[in-house]
Design a protein around this motif. Structure first.
Motif, mmCIF file in Angstrom:
data_model
loop_
_atom_site.group_PDB
_atom_site.id
_atom_site.type_symbol
_atom_site.label_atom_id
_atom_site.label_comp_id
_atom_site.label_asym_id
_atom_site.label_seq_id
_atom_site.Cartn_x
_atom_site.Cartn_y
_atom_site.Cartn_z
ATOM 1 N N GLU A 1 16.315 -47.716 31.707
ATOM 2 C CA GLU A 1 16.203 -46.363 31.153
ATOM 3 C C GLU A 1 17.617 -45.893 30.871
ATOM 4 O OE1 GLU A 1 12.394 -45.220 34.000
ATOM 5 O OE2 GLU A 1 14.322 -44.219 34.308
ATOM 6 N N LEU B 1 11.520 -47.808 23.571
ATOM 7 C CA LEU B 1 10.829 -46.594 23.164
ATOM 8 C C LEU B 1 11.810 -45.447 23.311
ATOM 9 C CD1 LEU B 1 8.263 -44.798 22.626
ATOM 10 C CD2 LEU B 1 8.014 -44.736 25.124
ATOM 11 N N ARG C 1 9.685 -46.678 18.280
ATOM 12 C CA ARG C 1 9.852 -47.968 18.958
ATOM 13 C C ARG C 1 10.769 -48.836 18.096
ATOM 14 N NH1 ARG C 1 4.905 -46.341 20.918
ATOM 15 N NH2 ARG C 1 4.647 -46.816 23.132
ATOM 16 N N ALA D 1 11.270 -38.842 19.187
ATOM 17 C CA ALA D 1 10.472 -39.211 20.359
ATOM 18 C C ALA D 1 9.273 -40.025 19.880
ATOM 19 C CB ALA D 1 10.024 -37.975 21.116
ATOM 20 N N GLU E 1 10.542 -51.264 26.943
ATOM 21 C CA GLU E 1 9.118 -51.557 27.120
ATOM 22 C C GLU E 1 8.902 -53.052 27.327
ATOM 23 O OE1 GLU E 1 6.529 -48.197 24.982
ATOM 24 O OE2 GLU E 1 7.241 -49.749 23.614
ATOM 25 N N SER F 1 12.015 -42.158 24.335
ATOM 26 C CA SER F 1 11.097 -41.302 25.104
ATOM 27 C C SER F 1 11.482 -39.832 25.038
ATOM 28 C CB SER F 1 11.025 -41.768 26.562
ATOM 29 O OG SER F 1 12.291 -41.654 27.175
#
Length: 152
Positions: A94, A71, A54, A51, A86, A73
């Motif tokens: 997503e 990213l 990048r 987590a 991003e 997440s």
């Protein structure tokens, strides 16, 4: 404008830990991406997946070069992880990767929530250009993932 959802399921003839280990290596993304995208990972390797990680990529969509930054997440080995755009060609991207043990292997579920560029023309841009290509990319991925794991 509501985001679009694409969900695919791939049955992989390998154990959950082996499958998650494959997806934990960012270099494998290039192995399951269509060559037509000229996909390259720009972040120096190896990448420590967790987590907050990048990752920068370079690719071409319809011949146009793009930079893409994601990213990680959510990182929940060996069950799931989520990458979020991003910077890149989409207004929203997503991608949740879920992994479930099943008899004879692993079920991988990809769920992508995305929104194409185009403002008021987004529905047209999506139906003519984006949705068919996104579906094609995931069909290619499914084929390559099965091929790679059957040959391991």
């Amino acid at each position: 404008m509501p985001a679009r959802i694409l969900e695919t399921e791939t049955l992989i003839p390998a154990e959950l830990d082996e499958v998650f280990r494959f997806f934990s290596d960012a270099a494998n993304l290039q192995r399951i991406t269509p060559p037509s995208l000229s996909f390259q990972i720009a972040t120096p390797m190896p990448i420590d997946m967790k987590a907050g990680t990048r990752i920068d990529y370079r690719l071409r969509l319809l011949g146009v070069p793009f930079r893409w930054k994601t990213l990680i997440s959510v990182w929940d080995p060996p069950r799931r992880f989520v990458d979020v755009q991003e910077q890149g060609p989409y207004r929203i991207w997503e991608h949740e990767h879920r992994f479930e043990p099943i008899e004879g292997g692993t079920r991988m579920i990809d769920r992508v929530r995305y929104l194409a560029p185009g403002g008021p023309l987004e529905p047209l841009v999506d139906s003519l250009f984006v949705s068919p290509r996104v579906r094609g990319i995931f069909q290619y991925r499914q084929h390559e993932i099965r091929r790679l794991f059957e040959n391991l």
